[in-house]
Motif scaffolding. Structure first.
Motif, PDB file in Angstrom:
ATOM      1  N   HIS A 104       0.804  -1.228   0.000  1.00  0.00           N
ATOM      2  CA  HIS A 104       0.000   0.000   0.000  1.00  0.00           C
ATOM      3  C   HIS A 104       0.837   1.278   0.000  1.00  0.00           C
ATOM      4  N   SER A 105       2.125   1.150  -0.052  1.00  0.00           N
ATOM      5  CA  SER A 105       2.932   2.370  -0.070  1.00  0.00           C
ATOM      6  C   SER A 105       2.968   2.929  -1.488  1.00  0.00           C
ATOM      7  N   PRO A 106       2.721   4.228  -1.659  1.00  0.00           N
ATOM      8  CA  PRO A 106       2.742   4.797  -3.007  1.00  0.00           C
ATOM      9  C   PRO A 106       4.143   5.177  -3.462  1.00  0.00           C
ATOM     10  N   GLU A 107       5.078   5.158  -2.569  1.00  0.00           N
ATOM     11  CA  GLU A 107       6.412   5.627  -2.941  1.00  0.00           C
ATOM     12  C   GLU A 107       7.439   5.080  -1.950  1.00  0.00           C
ATOM     13  N   ILE A 108       8.657   5.229  -2.335  1.00  0.00           N
ATOM     14  CA  ILE A 108       9.749   4.908  -1.417  1.00  0.00           C
ATOM     15  C   ILE A 108      10.670   6.119  -1.354  1.00  0.00           C
ATOM     16  N   LYS A 109      11.099   6.433  -0.158  1.00  0.00           N
ATOM     17  CA  LYS A 109      12.037   7.544   0.042  1.00  0.00           C
ATOM     18  C   LYS A 109      13.356   6.978   0.552  1.00  0.00           C
ATOM     19  N   ILE A 110      14.422   7.458  -0.052  1.00  0.00           N
ATOM     20  CA  ILE A 110      15.753   7.085   0.401  1.00  0.00           C
ATOM     21  C   ILE A 110      16.404   8.317   1.007  1.00  0.00           C
ATOM     22  N   TYR A 111      16.767   8.212   2.241  1.00  0.00           N
ATOM     23  CA  TYR A 111      17.448   9.306   2.940  1.00  0.00           C
ATOM     24  C   TYR A 111      18.950   9.017   2.952  1.00  0.00           C
ATOM     25  N   VAL A 112      19.712  10.063   2.701  1.00  0.00           N
ATOM     26  CA  VAL A 112      21.167   9.916   2.602  1.00  0.00           C
ATOM     27  C   VAL A 112      21.840  10.721   3.700  1.00  0.00           C
ATOM     28  N   ALA A 113      22.842  10.142   4.286  1.00  0.00           N
ATOM     29  CA  ALA A 113      23.668  10.879   5.251  1.00  0.00           C
ATOM     30  C   ALA A 113      25.137  10.667   4.895  1.00  0.00           C
ATOM     31  N   TYR A 114      25.900  11.752   4.933  1.00  0.00           N
ATOM     32  CA  TYR A 114      27.341  11.658   4.734  1.00  0.00           C
ATOM     33  C   TYR A 114      28.004  11.672   6.104  1.00  0.00           C
ATOM     34  N   VAL A 115      28.873  10.729   6.327  1.00  0.00           N
ATOM     35  CA  VAL A 115      29.602  10.664   7.596  1.00  0.00           C
ATOM     36  C   VAL A 115      31.083  10.796   7.273  1.00  0.00           C
ATOM     37  N   PHE A 116      31.596  11.946   7.610  1.00  0.00           N
ATOM     38  CA  PHE A 116      32.999  12.229   7.306  1.00  0.00           C
ATOM     39  C   PHE A 116      33.790  12.201   8.602  1.00  0.00           C
ATOM     40  N   ASP A 117      34.797  11.344   8.628  1.00  0.00           N
ATOM     41  CA  ASP A 117      35.596  11.155   9.847  1.00  0.00           C
ATOM     42  C   ASP A 117      34.680  10.903  11.050  1.00  0.00           C
ATOM     43  N   ASN A 118      33.734  10.026  10.838  1.00  0.00           N
ATOM     44  CA  ASN A 118      32.809   9.595  11.887  1.00  0.00           C
ATOM     45  C   ASN A 118      31.879  10.706  12.381  1.00  0.00           C
ATOM     46  N   MET A 119      31.805  11.778  11.623  1.00  0.00           N
ATOM     47  CA  MET A 119      30.910  12.855  12.011  1.00  0.00           C
ATOM     48  C   MET A 119      29.850  13.044  10.921  1.00  0.00           C
ATOM     49  N   GLU A 120      28.609  13.036  11.333  1.00  0.00           N
ATOM     50  CA  GLU A 120      27.529  13.168  10.359  1.00  0.00           C
ATOM     51  C   GLU A 120      27.438  14.607   9.865  1.00  0.00           C
ATOM     52  N   MET A 121      27.443  14.758   8.570  1.00  0.00           N
ATOM     53  CA  MET A 121      27.334  16.084   7.980  1.00  0.00           C
ATOM     54  C   MET A 121      25.875  16.545   8.009  1.00  0.00           C
ATOM     55  N   THR A 122      25.696  17.834   7.881  1.00  0.00           N
ATOM     56  CA  THR A 122      24.342  18.378   8.002  1.00  0.00           C
ATOM     57  C   THR A 122      23.519  18.180   6.743  1.00  0.00           C
ATOM     58  N   ARG A 123      24.173  17.937   5.637  1.00  0.00           N
ATOM     59  CA  ARG A 123      23.456  17.816   4.368  1.00  0.00           C
ATOM     60  C   ARG A 123      22.884  16.402   4.223  1.00  0.00           C
ATOM     61  N   HIS A 124      21.594  16.344   3.933  1.00  0.00           N
ATOM     62  CA  HIS A 124      20.914  15.045   3.833  1.00  0.00           C
ATOM     63  C   HIS A 124      20.061  15.005   2.567  1.00  0.00           C
ATOM     64  N   PRO A 125      20.603  14.562   1.470  1.00  0.00           N
ATOM     65  CA  PRO A 125      19.783  14.413   0.264  1.00  0.00           C
ATOM     66  C   PRO A 125      18.683  13.368   0.481  1.00  0.00           C
ATOM     67  N   ILE A 126      17.579  13.602  -0.216  1.00  0.00           N
ATOM     68  CA  ILE A 126      16.456  12.664  -0.162  1.00  0.00           C
ATOM     69  C   ILE A 126      15.997  12.390  -1.591  1.00  0.00           C
ATOM     70  N   GLN A 127      15.792  11.149  -1.889  1.00  0.00           N
ATOM     71  CA  GLN A 127      15.302  10.775  -3.217  1.00  0.00           C
ATOM     72  C   GLN A 127      13.987  10.007  -3.053  1.00  0.00           C
ATOM     73  N   THR A 128      12.995  10.409  -3.851  1.00  0.00           N
ATOM     74  CA  THR A 128      11.696   9.733  -3.815  1.00  0.00           C
ATOM     75  C   THR A 128      11.427   9.074  -5.161  1.00  0.00           C
ATOM     76  N   TRP A 129      11.022   7.852  -5.114  1.00  0.00           N
ATOM     77  CA  TRP A 129      10.602   7.160  -6.334  1.00  0.00           C
ATOM     78  C   TRP A 129       9.173   6.678  -6.140  1.00  0.00           C
ATOM     79  N   ASP A 130       8.367   6.885  -7.151  1.00  0.00           N
ATOM     80  CA  ASP A 130       6.974   6.448  -7.039  1.00  0.00           C
ATOM     81  C   ASP A 130       6.743   5.120  -7.748  1.00  0.00           C
ATOM     82  N   ILE A 131       7.813   4.498  -8.071  1.00  0.00           N
ATOM     83  CA  ILE A 131       7.700   3.163  -8.644  1.00  0.00           C
ATOM     84  C   ILE A 131       8.880   2.350  -8.146  1.00  0.00           C
ATOM     85  N   ASP A 132       8.614   1.109  -7.810  1.00  0.00           N
ATOM     86  CA  ASP A 132       9.740   0.309  -7.334  1.00  0.00           C
ATOM     87  C   ASP A 132      10.449  -0.343  -8.516  1.00  0.00           C
TER      88      ASP A 132
END
Lengths: 188, 280
Positions: A104-132
């Motif tokens: 029943h999900s209409p979409e899937i979202k992928i959340y991205v995190a960059y971890v540089f030298d074990n520290m999470e960066m503030t930038r978080h790209p998100i990608q949405t696809w409405d088809i698997d």
């Protein structure tokens, strides 16, 4: 170089200036200097400095990885590198994903995190696809010119993902990350 | 550059190797040269940044129809001046139309390097028809130098068809500007060499034989003398690296460079076998 200076008078403070023209030469049989090209000291020093900072570091995942709906961030791929000198780092990643919607999900979202030298960066790209199905996720990350990473120190960049609305899977070798150390603009 | 030879005088006997270390020399007013050094490979990489990679961009020059078989959408021919990694970046804009009864279109990307298909096959799935843009990257490791290369991107579609309009598929190849295999350590030192000496015929007073590390009496004028008959050179002391005070004399340890011309070395004789000195 002022006239009349003796060789023995030279020290580190009496080197030629950046605008002085230098000749690139090779000593042949200890007597002859082969002139190849002339540049200024500043040009040459900058070029050599820059040269020392250019490098590639790349890596890919070796194991299959699954990211399940609602789970926490998990690493997809990471690369370690040790730049010669302080440098800006640009990186790009391409991740080939196989997504499966939950019911029943209409979409899937992928959340991205960059971890540089074990520290999470503030930038978080998100990608949405409405088809698997199969998808390509292209990512770019840069430390920027003002945030140089230290030379002669091992660094790591890891890309973490999490999924909402479905699950996604990466087969071995399908997540690739490349870091380029590109140095910085040097002051003359 | 008094003792230098010109590029135009080079022949095959003067061929240089990448590992040869060269000096960046600045003539000094007081004689000699102030030098920095690097390998030819390092310097070549610096000067040839623009020559590392040729023909770096490819664009489709005509409209391309894409269906259920591989169609080449872009080709780039290139070469590199030495073995180096190359990044291939592609952006493909494609206008898709579903096949009848289809609700999805799946795009398969194939890369070929010199005709060999790469194992990495990006696949993208679209649930809508219309324009889509594919951004793709591929890292080509250690591209061989001095031969022509061909990089091609193919695409095929399942569930629909597509049109790649003219100039809508691009591939850009990039390399890092240099390709030195050895890292420069980041330091640039300098050294000073006396490239030539003037010769004069004098009659020195021999005060004894000396080895390279010698003690010289203070207050006297000295000559370095080659151990060759009728060949006497007169050069200044190039550098005093140590000075020791004793009750009656001052002892200097000398670091000197002696260049006496090619005849000197051709005879295979070590010139630094004696030092003569005399009063003034």
């Amino acid at each position: 170089m002022a006239d009349g200076r003796k060789i023995s008078d030279l020290d580190n403070t009496s080197l030629v200036t950046a605008n002085d023209l230098m000749e690139i030469s090779k000593e042949i049989e200890e007597e002859y200097l082969l002139t190849i090209k002339s540049v200024t000291v500043g040009e040459m020093s900058n070029a050599i400095e820059l040269l020392s900072r250019l490098d590639y570091f790349t890596n890919s995942n070796t194991e299959p990885i699954g990211f399940y709906n609602g789970d926490i961030f998990r690493p997809a791929v990471q690369v370690s590198f040790t730049p010669v000198k302080d440098t800006q780092v640009n990186s790009w990643a391409e991740i080939l994903l196989d997504t499966q919607f939950i019911e029943h999900s209409p979409e899937i979202k992928i959340y991205v995190a960059y971890v540089f030298d074990n520290m999470e960066m503030t930038r978080h790209p998100i990608q949405t696809w409405d088809i698997d199905g199969r998808h390509v996720l292209n990512l770019g990350f840069s430390t920027g010119p003002d945030e140089l990473v230290a030379g002669e120190t091992q660094h790591s960049l890891a890309i973490y993902l999490r999924a909402e609305g479905g699950n996604c899977f990466i087969t071995p070798g399908d997540a690739i990350v490349t870091c380029q150390t590109i140095g910085k603009r040097l002051e003359e | 550059m008094a003792t230098g030879i010109k590029i135009s005088e080079l022949d095959s006997a003067n061929e240089l190797q990448l590992t040869d270390k060269v000096e960046l020399s600045q003539p000094l007013a007081g004689g000699g040269f102030l030098s920095k050094s690097a390998t030819l490979e390092q310097l070549g990489a610096v000067f040839n940044q623009n020559a590392q990679l040729k023909f770096v961009i490819g664009v489709n020059g005509r409209e391309i129809s894409v269906g259920n078989s591989n169609v080449m959408v872009v080709r780039v021919q290139f070469d590199v001046v030495k073995d180096i990694d190359v990044d291939a970046w592609s952006e493909i804009k494609i206008n898709t139309t579903f096949n009848e009864g289809s609700s999805r279109i799946v795009a398969y990307i194939t890369y070929r390097h010199n005709g060999t298909e790469m194992s990495r096959i990006p696949i993208e799935t679209w649930g809508n028809d219309g324009y889509h843009t594919l951004n793709l990257g591929y890292h080509i490791p250690m591209v061989e130098a001095a031969v022509g290369h061909r990089w091609e991107v193919f695409i095929r579609l399942e569930g629909g068809t597509g049109i790649v309009e003219r100039n809508s598929a691009t591939t850009v190849l990039t390399v890092l500007g240099s390709s030195s295999e050895q890292h420069w350590d980041g330091t640039i030192g300098y050294e000073i060499a006396v490239p030539e000496v003037s010769t004069s015929i004098e009659t020195p007073t021999v005060i004894g034989n000396f080895n390279i590390d010698n003690t010289i009496l203070d207050g006297m004028r000295f000559f370095y003398t080659a151990n060759i008959p009728n060949y006497v050179t007169n050069i200044p002391i190039s550098k005093i690296i140590e000075k020791m005070e004793h009750p009656y004399v001052t002892v200097y340890t000398l670091d000197y460079v002696l260049r006496c011309g090619e005849d000197f070395y051709d005879e295979g004789i070590d010139p630094l076998t004696s030092i003569t000195g005399g009063g003034f």
